[in-house]
Motif scaffolding. Structure first.
Motif, PDB file in Angstrom:
ATOM      1  N   LEU A 173      34.353  24.082  53.262  1.00  0.00           N
ATOM      2  CA  LEU A 173      34.179  23.149  52.152  1.00  0.00           C
ATOM      3  C   LEU A 173      33.395  21.906  52.552  1.00  0.00           C
ATOM      4  CD1 LEU A 173      37.689  23.352  50.448  1.00  0.00           C
ATOM      5  CD2 LEU A 173      35.537  24.199  49.537  1.00  0.00           C
ATOM      6  N   LEU A 217      38.941  14.563  46.634  1.00  0.00           N
ATOM      7  CA  LEU A 217      37.949  15.597  46.318  1.00  0.00           C
ATOM      8  C   LEU A 217      36.893  15.093  45.330  1.00  0.00           C
ATOM      9  CD1 LEU A 217      40.248  18.739  46.093  1.00  0.00           C
ATOM     10  CD2 LEU A 217      38.425  18.344  47.765  1.00  0.00           C
ATOM     11  N   VAL A 221      33.110  15.823  46.120  1.00  0.00           N
ATOM     12  CA  VAL A 221      32.260  16.566  45.186  1.00  0.00           C
ATOM     13  C   VAL A 221      31.070  15.720  44.759  1.00  0.00           C
ATOM     14  CG1 VAL A 221      32.154  17.529  42.845  1.00  0.00           C
ATOM     15  CG2 VAL A 221      34.048  18.129  44.365  1.00  0.00           C
ATOM     16  N   LEU A 236      31.976  24.916  48.679  1.00  0.00           N
ATOM     17  CA  LEU A 236      31.970  23.840  47.697  1.00  0.00           C
ATOM     18  C   LEU A 236      30.638  23.784  46.950  1.00  0.00           C
ATOM     19  CD1 LEU A 236      33.262  21.493  46.274  1.00  0.00           C
ATOM     20  CD2 LEU A 236      32.712  20.027  48.240  1.00  0.00           C
ATOM     21  N   ASN A 257      40.470  24.258  42.126  1.00  0.00           N
ATOM     22  CA  ASN A 257      40.269  25.419  42.990  1.00  0.00           C
ATOM     23  C   ASN A 257      39.844  25.023  44.395  1.00  0.00           C
ATOM     24  OD1 ASN A 257      40.779  28.147  41.665  1.00  0.00           O
ATOM     25  ND2 ASN A 257      39.767  26.987  40.038  1.00  0.00           N
ATOM     26  N   CYS A 258      39.307  23.822  44.566  1.00  0.00           N
ATOM     27  CA  CYS A 258      39.099  23.302  45.920  1.00  0.00           C
ATOM     28  C   CYS A 258      40.446  23.065  46.605  1.00  0.00           C
ATOM     29  CB  CYS A 258      38.305  22.001  45.872  1.00  0.00           C
ATOM     30  SG  CYS A 258      36.552  22.212  45.541  1.00  0.00           S
TER      31      CYS A 258
END
Length: 435
Positions: A173, A217, A221, A236, A257-258
């Motif tokens: 990720l 996150l 992101v 990711l 979902n991460c």
């Protein structure tokens, strides 16, 4: 004195627990050794009607039948998790963090969301991509073993088993190394909230962990949107970009979902490695036999991999990292000769199914050369674990290189179990490198 690892349970005690079996009121000795209880349930109540009206399955064939029938059984947990996580009084327009997470993540969803997310993840976990991870994994494991050797021992969980998947999934990720410290604590709290019965403290900690993880996150992101990684290897980036010309994940679906990927890839693999190395201490003849077979093929990498592959799958069968699964009957149906009404909640006894003598010869015997080992530790059907090949690689490298470096390792006191029914593993396993 040798440390006690898994105390035996008498048949009468197992039958007593089975007679009153309730996932929300389990005795301490069940958490220590659930398998005699599962055996007693298979004998007397293989499709047990639970006190709360749900059903508990312990036979391999019944568990597979439910996994296979995705038309009759849903993985969607919104009905079940509503009252569990949204503790009244609550505002339905603002669901509890645990409810929003667990009902949006891959594992507790049906197609089409499940199909979309799984396809994106699998695109970054190809056979080639996993093979390319091996050299980095070997270097990581060897570095951890170097530190353990310097100290002459340590904690199998903190110093070894949990450190491996945190780094691997963190790499997938693109989580910066400096940010990985809180990941294990968040994971334990969020997955711990999946236990059948929650304390107020577990509930609060789980919600706070989801909130904290989401806050982190969002920043990660945002940064990845500005500076995308290689979608062939960066999960990711693949989740953000979606399929070319295809549907995109919403921001909520992406973030939740991460969290799922970080948690699922971390906790189950930690348990696989920890359970394996403790099992070998509990079964010294199996340890000696495995060492002898590895020694005999030490110049043949392919043969070594074959030996370790069989061993890892047997560890997964014998002490399944994930012991329980869940489904909801979307229509009236039948399982194992028992009629289930529409809406029935079903708990799949994965750990029980993996010890079913109807499927596995001598199921309570650790046989590291067992072949055709169709265990259910990774699930079955459309929801089979997307990262199973990566988990097997981590298990092979971790166990194989640990045994090569420390053939005489020894536990120095009784391990401390996690005390959970769903995820079976240890919190602490102290050991020394020389017996």
């Amino acid at each position: 004195m040798e440390p006690i690892i898994t105390p035996p349970m008498t048949r009468s005690r197992a039958e007593e627990i089975a007679q009153h079996f309730d996932l929300r009121a389990l005795p301490t000795d069940f958490y220590t050794n659930p398998y005699p209880v599962y055996a007693a349930l298979r004998q007397s109540q293989p499709v047990r009607l639970m006190p709360d009206g749900s059903y508990f399955l312990t036979r391999y064939a019944d568990v597979v039948a439910v996994y296979r029938d995705s038309q009759s059984f849903s993985a969607d947990k919104r009905v079940e998790f509503g009252p569990k996580y949204n503790v009244p009084p609550y505002d339905t327009s603002h669901p509890a963090p645990l409810f929003e997470h667990h009902t949006t993540s891959l594992v507790f969803n049906d197609p089409p969301l499940h199909t979309r997310v799984r396809k994106l993840i699998m695109g970054a976990l190809t056979r080639r991509a996993i093979a390319e991870m091996e050299s980095g994994l070997v270097a990581l494991v060897d570095g951890l073993l170097d530190h353990i050797e310097e100290r002459g021992g340590g904690d199998l969980i903190e110093d070894f088993a949990s450190a491996i998947p945190v780094e691997i999934i963190g790499n997938l990720l693109g989580v910066p190394h400096a940010d990985r410290g809180p990941l294990r604590g968040w994971s334990l709290a969020i997955l711990g909230a999946l236990e059948p019965k929650l304390s107020a403290e577990q509930h609060a900690l789980g919600n706070q962990s989801v909130t904290d993880m989401l806050a982190y996150l969002r920043t990660l992101v945002s940064e990845r949107r500005r500076h995308p990684g290689d979608p062939e290897h960066d999960v990711l980036t693949r989740l953000i970009q979606g399929e070319a010309g295809g549907e995109q994940l919403s921001e909520v679906e992406l973030l939740q979902n991460c969290i799922f990927i970080l948690n699922a890839g971390h906790e189950t693999t930690t348990n696989l490695i920890g359970n394996a190395l403790v099992c070998l201490q509990e079964h010294p003849q199996a340890l000696l036999s495995l060492q002898q077979r590895l020694q005999a093929v030490q110049q043949d990498a392919n043969a070594q991999e074959a030996v370790l592959s069989l061993a890892v799958d047997e560890f997964l069968r014998f002490e399944s990292s994930n012991q329980l699964g869940n489904r909801r009957a979307v229509k009236a149906c039948e399982v194992g000769g028992v009629s289930l009404p529409e809406g029935a909640l079903v708990t799949l006894g994965i750990g029980a199914a993996n010890r079913d003598p109807a499927q596995f010869e001598n199921p309570d015997s650790l046989q590291l050369e067992r072949v055709d080992n169709r265990h259910l530790a990774f699930g079955f059907g459309i929801h089979q674990c997307a990262g199973l090949s990566l988990a097997r690689l981590e298990g092979r490298v971790a166990v194989g290189r640990f045994l090569a470096r420390f053939p005489d390792y020894r536990l120095t006191q009784s391990p401390i179990r996690g005390g959970r029914a769903r995820f079976r593993g240890f919190l602490q396993v102290l050991f020394e490198t020389r017996g």
